[in-house]
Design a protein around this motif. Structure first.
Motif, PDB file in Angstrom:
ATOM      1  N   ALA A  57      -0.893   4.835   3.973  1.00  0.00           N
ATOM      2  CA  ALA A  57      -1.179   6.171   3.453  1.00  0.00           C
ATOM      3  C   ALA A  57      -2.319   6.743   4.291  1.00  0.00           C
ATOM      4  O   ALA A  57      -3.470   6.335   4.132  1.00  0.00           O
ATOM      5  CB  ALA A  57      -1.568   6.092   1.981  1.00  0.00           C
ATOM      6  N   ALA A  59      -1.432  -2.548   4.243  1.00  0.00           N
ATOM      7  CA  ALA A  59      -2.526  -2.326   5.194  1.00  0.00           C
ATOM      8  C   ALA A  59      -3.893  -2.595   4.594  1.00  0.00           C
ATOM      9  O   ALA A  59      -4.908  -2.441   5.275  1.00  0.00           O
ATOM     10  CB  ALA A  59      -2.464  -0.883   5.700  1.00  0.00           C
ATOM     11  N   THR A 107      -7.927   6.054  -3.137  1.00  0.00           N
ATOM     12  CA  THR A 107      -8.611   6.923  -4.099  1.00  0.00           C
ATOM     13  C   THR A 107      -9.373   6.120  -5.149  1.00  0.00           C
ATOM     14  O   THR A 107     -10.334   6.618  -5.744  1.00  0.00           O
ATOM     15  CB  THR A 107      -7.612   7.861  -4.797  1.00  0.00           C
ATOM     16  OG1 THR A 107      -6.567   7.072  -5.372  1.00  0.00           O
ATOM     17  CG2 THR A 107      -7.010   8.857  -3.816  1.00  0.00           C
TER      18      THR A 107
HETATM   19  N1  LIG Z   1       4.000   4.866   4.135  1.00  0.00           N
HETATM   20  C1  LIG Z   1       3.316   4.927   2.966  1.00  0.00           C
HETATM   21  N2  LIG Z   1       2.395   3.984   2.685  1.00  0.00           N
HETATM   22  C2  LIG Z   1       1.712   4.087   1.520  1.00  0.00           C
HETATM   23  C3  LIG Z   1       1.932   5.124   0.594  1.00  0.00           C
HETATM   24  N3  LIG Z   1       1.115   4.946  -0.484  1.00  0.00           N
HETATM   25  C4  LIG Z   1       0.409   3.817  -0.230  1.00  0.00           C
HETATM   26  N4  LIG Z   1       0.764   3.298   0.982  1.00  0.00           N
HETATM   27  C5  LIG Z   1       0.274   2.060   1.588  1.00  0.00           C
HETATM   28  O1  LIG Z   1       0.720   1.017   0.723  1.00  0.00           O
HETATM   29  C6  LIG Z   1      -0.282   0.018   0.589  1.00  0.00           C
HETATM   30  C7  LIG Z   1      -0.715  -0.143  -0.851  1.00  0.00           C
HETATM   31  O2  LIG Z   1      -1.291   1.079  -1.217  1.00  0.00           O
HETATM   32  P1  LIG Z   1      -2.024   1.346  -2.600  1.00  0.00           P
HETATM   33  O3  LIG Z   1      -3.240   0.508  -2.714  1.00  0.00           O
HETATM   34  O4  LIG Z   1      -1.030   1.266  -3.708  1.00  0.00           O
HETATM   35  O5  LIG Z   1      -2.368   2.899  -2.427  1.00  0.00           O
HETATM   36  P2  LIG Z   1      -3.531   3.625  -1.623  1.00  0.00           P
HETATM   37  O6  LIG Z   1      -3.066   5.021  -1.432  1.00  0.00           O
HETATM   38  O7  LIG Z   1      -3.894   2.886  -0.372  1.00  0.00           O
HETATM   39  O8  LIG Z   1      -4.785   3.562  -2.611  1.00  0.00           O
HETATM   40  P3  LIG Z   1      -5.026   4.294  -4.039  1.00  0.00           P
HETATM   41  O9  LIG Z   1      -5.111   5.767  -3.762  1.00  0.00           O
HETATM   42  O10 LIG Z   1      -6.326   3.743  -4.515  1.00  0.00           O
HETATM   43  O11 LIG Z   1      -3.854   3.917  -4.915  1.00  0.00           O
HETATM   44  C8  LIG Z   1      -1.385   0.407   1.563  1.00  0.00           C
HETATM   45  O12 LIG Z   1      -1.055  -0.187   2.807  1.00  0.00           O
HETATM   46  C9  LIG Z   1      -1.228   1.927   1.655  1.00  0.00           C
HETATM   47  O13 LIG Z   1      -1.763   2.441   2.863  1.00  0.00           O
HETATM   48  C10 LIG Z   1       2.930   6.122   0.921  1.00  0.00           C
HETATM   49  O14 LIG Z   1       3.212   7.056   0.164  1.00  0.00           O
HETATM   50  N5  LIG Z   1       3.586   5.963   2.112  1.00  0.00           N
END
Ligand SMILES: Nc1nc2c(ncn2[C@@H]2O[C@H](COP(=O)(O)OP(=O)(O)OP(=O)(O)O)[C@@H](O)[C@H]2O)c(=O)[nH]1
Ligand SMILES: C[C@H](OP(=O)(O)O)C(=O)O
Length: 213
Positions: free
Chosen positions: A8, A92, A14
Motif C-alpha cells: 500500500a 511488506a 494508518t
Molecule cells: N497492493 C496492495 N497492497 C496492500 C493493500 N492494502 C495493504 N497492502 C499491503 O498488504 C500488507 C498488509 O497490510 P495491512 O497491515 O493490512 O495494511 P496497511 O495499509 O499496511 O496498514 P493499516 O493502514 O494500518 O491497515 C502490507 O504489505 C501492505 O503494504 C492494497 O490495497 N493493495
C-alpha cells in the motif's frame, strides 16, 4: 517461484498514526518494504512489488520489479493468481523476516513427503503474513482472521495445507507496540529508520515499549 510483495503505497500503516505523521508512515513503510525485498533476494527469490502506486526505483533494492495495481489487496492478488502459480505472497511489513524463515516456508510446500498445495505463515492475530500457493484454483481473502479463511478455502478445494510456525514471519508491524520488536530483533533499514527518527526502547515500566526523543 514467482514472488509478490503487496504494498500500500499511499497513506500506509494508518494504525501507526498515533506515533508517526503521514509522511513518516510512508517513509517507514518503504523502509520495511526495502528490508523485505532484500531478505527475499538473500533467500534466492526475485520479488515483484505489487504496489497501489508507482515507486521510485531508488526506494527498492536493485533488480526488484514493480507492478502497479490500485485495486484492493484481495482483488489485486487474486488477479495475479489467475495468471501464474506457484506463487509466494509475502507482506511488506515483515522486517524481522530472515532468509532462513523464508526458505522454511518455501520448503514446507515442496519438501519431499510434504508437497503441500498451500503453505501459510500466519501473523499474530490471525492474519496471513506469507503464503505459498501451488494450487492454481486457490484464491485469497485477506483481512480479519484470514489465516482461518485461507485454511477453509484450501479445504473446500481439497488442497493440502502446511502451517509454518515462525516468530519472524508472524511479527507484522501494525501497531505502535510492534515497533519495539523491530528495535529488539531487527537489523536492517526499518530498524535504522526508527533509530534515525529518534525511537528508542522504553524499559521504564513492565513490558518493553518505545519512546521518541
Ligand atoms: N497492493 C496492495 N497492497 C496492500 C493493500 N492494502 C495493504 N497492502 C499491503 O498488504 C500488507 C498488509 O497490510 P495491512 O497491515 O493490512 O495494511 P496497511 O495499509 O499496511 O496498514 P493499516 O493502514 O494500518 O491497515 C502490507 O504489505 C501492505 O503494504 C492494497 O490495497 N493493495
Ligand atoms: C492483509 C491482512 O493483514 P492484517 O490486516 O491482518 O495486518 C491479513 O493478513 O489478512
Amino acid at each position: 517461484m514467482r514472488t509478490l510483495v503487496p504494498f500500500a503505497a499511499v497513506n500506509p500503516k494508518t494504525r501507526l498514526d498515533s506515533v508517526l505523521t503521514g509522511d513518516e508512515r510512508a517513509a517507514f513503510a518503504r523502509a520495511m518494504l526495502r528490508s523485505v525485498c532484500a531478505t527475499l533476494q538473500q533467500a534466492g527469490s526475485e520479488p515483484t512489488v505489487l504496489s497501489t502506486a508507482a515507486l521510485a526505483a531508488t526506494a527498492l533494492p536493485a533488480d526488484t520489479s514493480v507492478v502497479v495495481d490500485d485495486r484492493p489487496l484481495t482483488t489485486a492478488v487474486n488477479d495475479q493468481l489467475t495468471t501464474d502459480t506457484p506463487t509466494l505472497i509475502m507482506m511488506a511489513d515483515l522486517p524481522l523476516a530472515t532468509p532462513e524463515s523464508i526458505r522454511r516456508l518455501i520448503a514446507a510446500s515442496d519438501d519431499a513427503g510434504t508437497d503441500a498445495d498451500i503453505a501459510i505463515a500466519p501473523g499474530l492475530g490471525g492474519g496471513t503474513n506469507a503464503l505459498v500457493v501451488r494450487a492454481p484454483a486457490f484464491r485469497v481473502d485477506y483481512h480479519g482472521a484470514s489465516y482461518l479463511d485461507h485454511r477453509a478455502a484450501a479445504a473446500d478445494l481439497g488442497a493440502t495445507v502446511e502451517t509454518v510456525d515462525s516468530r519472524r514471519l508472524a511479527t507484522d508491524i501494525d501497531e505502535p507496540s510492534d515497533l519495539a520488536e523491530v528495535l529488539i530483533h531487527g537489523d536492517g533499514p526499518a530498524r535504522e529508520w526508527l533509530i534515525d527518527a529518534g525511537f528508542d526502547l522504553d524499559r521504564s515500566d513492565g513490558r518493553v515499549g518505545v519512546r521518541r526523543r
